[in-house]
Motif scaffolding. Structure first.
Motif, short mmCIF file in Angstrom:
data_model
loop_
_atom_site.label_atom_id
_atom_site.label_comp_id
_atom_site.label_asym_id
_atom_site.label_seq_id
_atom_site.Cartn_x
_atom_site.Cartn_y
_atom_site.Cartn_z
N GLY A 5 -9.82 -19.32 -18.12
CA GLY A 5 -8.73 -19.67 -17.22
C GLY A 5 -8.66 -18.83 -15.96
O GLY A 5 -7.70 -18.93 -15.19
N VAL A 6 -9.67 -17.99 -15.72
CA VAL A 6 -9.69 -17.10 -14.56
C VAL A 6 -11.00 -17.32 -13.81
O VAL A 6 -12.06 -17.45 -14.43
N ASP A 7 -10.93 -17.36 -12.48
CA ASP A 7 -12.16 -17.42 -11.69
C ASP A 7 -12.86 -16.08 -11.80
O ASP A 7 -12.28 -15.03 -11.49
N ARG A 8 -14.10 -16.11 -12.27
CA ARG A 8 -14.86 -14.88 -12.49
C ARG A 8 -16.21 -14.99 -11.79
O ARG A 8 -16.74 -16.07 -11.62
N THR A 9 -16.73 -13.84 -11.42
CA THR A 9 -18.04 -13.77 -10.78
C THR A 9 -18.98 -13.03 -11.71
O THR A 9 -18.62 -11.99 -12.27
N LEU A 10 -20.18 -13.56 -11.89
CA LEU A 10 -21.22 -12.88 -12.65
C LEU A 10 -22.20 -12.29 -11.64
O LEU A 10 -22.67 -12.99 -10.75
N ARG A 45 -23.75 -15.16 -24.99
CA ARG A 45 -22.48 -14.43 -24.92
C ARG A 45 -22.66 -13.13 -24.15
O ARG A 45 -21.85 -12.78 -23.28
N SER A 46 -23.73 -12.41 -24.44
CA SER A 46 -24.01 -11.15 -23.76
C SER A 46 -24.30 -11.36 -22.28
O SER A 46 -23.91 -10.54 -21.44
N LEU A 47 -24.96 -12.44 -21.95
CA LEU A 47 -25.28 -12.77 -20.56
C LEU A 47 -24.00 -12.95 -19.75
O LEU A 47 -23.83 -12.36 -18.67
N VAL A 48 -23.07 -13.73 -20.28
CA VAL A 48 -21.80 -13.97 -19.59
C VAL A 48 -20.98 -12.68 -19.52
O VAL A 48 -20.46 -12.32 -18.46
N ALA A 54 -20.34 -6.37 -15.09
CA ALA A 54 -21.03 -5.69 -13.99
C ALA A 54 -20.30 -5.92 -12.68
O ALA A 54 -20.03 -4.97 -11.93
N TYR A 55 -19.96 -7.16 -12.40
CA TYR A 55 -19.25 -7.48 -11.16
C TYR A 55 -17.91 -6.76 -11.08
O TYR A 55 -17.58 -6.14 -10.06
N ASP A 56 -17.15 -6.83 -12.16
CA ASP A 56 -15.82 -6.22 -12.15
C ASP A 56 -15.89 -4.70 -12.02
O ASP A 56 -15.11 -4.10 -11.27
N LEU A 57 -16.80 -4.05 -12.73
CA LEU A 57 -16.92 -2.59 -12.61
C LEU A 57 -17.40 -2.19 -11.21
O LEU A 57 -16.90 -1.22 -10.64
N ASP A 69 -14.07 -12.03 -26.15
CA ASP A 69 -13.45 -12.96 -25.20
C ASP A 69 -14.52 -13.81 -24.53
O ASP A 69 -14.35 -15.03 -24.37
N ALA A 70 -15.62 -13.19 -24.16
CA ALA A 70 -16.72 -13.94 -23.54
C ALA A 70 -17.22 -15.02 -24.50
O ALA A 70 -17.54 -16.13 -24.08
N GLY A 71 -17.27 -14.71 -25.77
CA GLY A 71 -17.66 -15.71 -26.77
C GLY A 71 -16.68 -16.87 -26.80
O GLY A 71 -17.08 -18.04 -26.90
N ASN A 72 -15.40 -16.57 -26.70
CA ASN A 72 -14.39 -17.63 -26.66
C ASN A 72 -14.53 -18.47 -25.39
O ASN A 72 -14.34 -19.68 -25.43
#
Length: 120
Positions: A5-10, A45-48, A54-57, A69-72
């Motif tokens: 439910g959140v826009d995220r960047t990988l 799951r690990s990829l996402v 990485a982007y957020d940090l 959460d990534a798995g969900n």
């Protein structure tokens, strides 16, 4: 992309690979096997997770999620999204150079600038 439910960047940076390696135990030199022979739910799951983390940090954002959460989030991701994620990773700066770790890419035309002759 929208995940949880959140826009995220990988971001597929060296930080991504370090996090991905921690999550999976696979090194950069084993990536060809991971994505051609051993693709698993854990790998996806690990990829996402690693891409988002990485982007957020790197951008000093709070990490309000974990690998579970990534798995969900993957429950709402379709095959087209997974293909886009893996294609983007393969075309990233790290794998998009001569050190692409044996991952095959379907490059038909170089997008790199050609060296200029006799430039002073």
């Amino acid at each position: 992309m929208t995940l949880g439910g959140v826009d995220r960047t990988l971001h597929f940076s060296m930080n991504f690979w370090a996090i991905f390696e921690e999550c999976t135990g696979f090194t950069l030199t084993e990536i060809d096997k991971v994505f051609s022979e051993k693709l698993s739910v854990n790998t996806l799951r690990s990829l996402v997770y690693a891409g988002c983390k990485a982007y957020d940090l790197e951008n000093k954002k709070d990490i309000d999620y974990d690998i579970y959460d990534a798995g969900n989030w993957l429950e709402d991701v379709n095959l087209d999204h997974l293909t886009l994620i893996t294609d983007t990773m393969v075309e990233s700066r790290i794998l998009g150079n001569d050190l692409n770790a044996g991952v095959r890419r379907n490059v038909t035309k170089s997008t790199k600038d050609h060296p200029k002759k006799n430039v002073r």
